[in-house]
Design a protein around this motif. Sequence first.
Motif, short mmCIF file in Angstrom:
data_model
loop_
_atom_site.label_atom_id
_atom_site.label_comp_id
_atom_site.label_asym_id
_atom_site.label_seq_id
_atom_site.Cartn_x
_atom_site.Cartn_y
_atom_site.Cartn_z
N UNK A 43 0.84 -1.66 -0.04
CA UNK A 43 -0.10 0.29 0.27
C UNK A 43 1.23 1.13 0.34
N UNK A 44 1.35 2.44 -1.14
CA UNK A 44 1.91 3.08 -1.44
C UNK A 44 1.09 4.74 -0.98
N UNK A 45 -0.25 3.88 -0.55
CA UNK A 45 -1.40 5.64 -0.24
C UNK A 45 -0.01 6.01 1.13
N UNK A 57 -3.95 -7.27 5.45
CA UNK A 57 -2.48 -7.89 5.06
C UNK A 57 -1.41 -6.89 4.06
N UNK A 58 -1.62 -5.50 4.24
CA UNK A 58 -1.16 -5.27 3.08
C UNK A 58 0.42 -4.55 3.93
N UNK A 59 1.33 -4.36 3.44
CA UNK A 59 2.15 -3.72 3.76
C UNK A 59 2.46 -1.88 3.32
N UNK A 60 2.15 -1.63 4.38
CA UNK A 60 2.06 0.15 4.19
C UNK A 60 3.82 0.90 3.75
N UNK A 61 3.74 1.04 2.77
CA UNK A 61 4.66 1.91 2.39
C UNK A 61 4.75 3.47 1.80
N UNK A 62 4.13 4.07 2.08
CA UNK A 62 3.81 5.37 1.59
C UNK A 62 5.59 5.38 0.34
N UNK A 63 4.76 6.25 -0.99
CA UNK A 63 6.00 6.48 -1.81
C UNK A 63 7.46 7.30 -1.06
N UNK A 64 6.33 8.26 -0.31
CA UNK A 64 7.47 8.91 0.53
C UNK A 64 8.67 8.67 1.23
N UNK A 65 8.29 7.27 1.15
CA UNK A 65 8.87 6.34 2.33
C UNK A 65 10.06 5.14 1.49
#
Length: 113
Positions: A43-45, A57-65
């Motif tokens: 999840x890049x939000x 079940x998603x890995x949350x990594x925003x695009x900025x990080x």
Amino acid sequence: MIFLFTVILCIILAAMYIRYFPAGNVKCAKTLSHPIDSIVIVDVRDYNQSYNDPIQGAINIPFAYMKRRYSDISHKNIHIIASDYLEKNMSIRFLRKRGFKIIGYTLTDCKCQ
């Protein structure tokens, strides 16, 4: 003078290509066609968007990080969750450069089949 203009124009066109031109060979999908244990959902939000609408079940990594946290992603097939085309295109290109295989994406406001 013309040389300088050409260089500036090339830089602007390259930046627009990276951001706005669709990343190829990746299909939009509302439902996952692969078994859930064989893929990683990324999840890049932004954190505030993913907090209000969490994906199980998603890995949350925003695009900025993404630059400092992409090593947290295992090397399986990846499905991207993004809020807009800009996040999707930039994330797919970034992860492909690092050797990941992107099999699909979902936009939160998408009406794809």
